[in-house]
Write an enzyme that holds these catalytic residues in place. Structure first.
Site, PDB file in Angstrom:
ATOM      1  NE  ARG A  63      -3.370   1.998   3.136  1.00  0.00           N
ATOM      2  CZ  ARG A  63      -2.890   2.581   4.215  1.00  0.00           C
ATOM      3  NH1 ARG A  63      -1.864   2.070   4.839  1.00  0.00           N
ATOM      4  NH2 ARG A  63      -3.454   3.673   4.677  1.00  0.00           N
ATOM      5  CE  LYS A 122       2.691  -4.775   6.640  1.00  0.00           C
ATOM      6  NZ  LYS A 122       2.940  -3.671   5.687  1.00  0.00           N
ATOM      7  NE  ARG A 250       4.488   3.526  13.147  1.00  0.00           N
ATOM      8  CZ  ARG A 250       4.689   2.212  13.086  1.00  0.00           C
ATOM      9  NH1 ARG A 250       4.290   1.554  12.023  1.00  0.00           N
ATOM     10  NH2 ARG A 250       5.269   1.570  14.067  1.00  0.00           N
TER      11      ARG A 250
END
Length: 259
Positions: A63, A122, A250
């Site tokens: 992305r 992640k 974030r």
């Protein structure tokens, strides 16, 4: 190294074909980007439902123009192309993330709008693209997951690996777990949209109740997601609904890697 013969292509096809009769499964040892390839096919008028697995990508995309690195055995990278005509596209990437998380492990969290996290690191990401030709929409859903530990160099967020949660998991085994539920989720989304999935998403939402900052300069408390899949952010100016997939969010205190 994993070879194409190790992939459960026939098993995946047998599961999905009753739902998508023209469905095909392909495994390529190397390609620039599985999403790019299926988008090229869609623009050329190929509308058959296709699952394309790439063992290695030379120009993988994430992305917002980010690079997605994939190596045989260490990651699972695949893209799914099919025709969809939902009334509202809002929340599609959230629905995809939820399907993946629920198919993998109870401890896999979801970071709006399209990342899978474990312990603020992640595990993987999602890239959703669409091509429209002659009133027909073809959606391409790209998925990249870390199977084994990978170097953090060059990454904004410290990486996690699915083998931390499922030590014996391989990329082919992960694909077999994910493919059918993902297709089922996409077909249900076409009929019903994101709203029926809202509560299940929030149960895995790693941002809800945390102070966050956005790439466009906003700060506030994440309140969860709306029934349309927007991130609800409590700021000094009031509650803002963030819809744009071009905004990165974030949490304060998340594990970041030096650039």
């Amino acid at each position: 190294m994993i070879t194409p013969t190790a992939w459960p292509a026939e098993a995946v096809w047998e599961q999905v074909c009753p739902l998508l009769p023209e469905f095909t499964v392909e495994v390529l040892p190397e390609i620039d980007s599985s999403n790019s390839e299926l988008m090229r096919r869609a623009r050329a008028g190929q509308h058959e439902a296709t699952l394309l697995v790439a063992e290695r990508q030379t120009a993988g995309r994430g992305r917002m123009g980010r690079v997605w690195q994939s190596q045989p055995g260490d990651s699972l990278t695949f893209s799914l192309s099919l025709s969809l005509q939902p009334k509202d596209w809002s929340g599609l990437s959230l629905a995809v993330g939820l399907s993946l998380a629920e198919s993998l492990h109870p401890d896999v969290g979801l970071k709006w709008p399209n990342d899978l996290w474990f312990q603020d690191r992640k595990l993987g990401g999602i890239l959703v693209e669409a091509a429209s030709m002659g009133g027909r929409s073809q959606v391409v859903v790209g998925v990249g997951l870390n199977i084994r530990a990978r170097p953090a160099e060059g990454l904004n967020t410290a990486p996690a690996a699915l083998t931390e949660l499922l030590p014996d998991l391989t990329a082919p085994a992960a694909l077999l777990r994910l493919a059918l539920p993902l297709v089922q989720t996409l077909l249900a989304f076409e009929r019903e949209g994101f709203a029926p999935l809202q509560a299940r998403f929030e149960a895995r939402d790693v941002l809800k109740g945390r102070r966050v900052h956005t790439s466009d300069g906003q700060q506030g408390m994440a309140l969860g997601v709306s029934s349309q899949g927007a991130l609800r952010l409590q700021t000094d100016a009031g509650v803002q609904d963030i819809h744009s997939a071009e905004i990165s969010v974030r949490p304060f205190g998340a594990q970041e890697t030096p650039r």
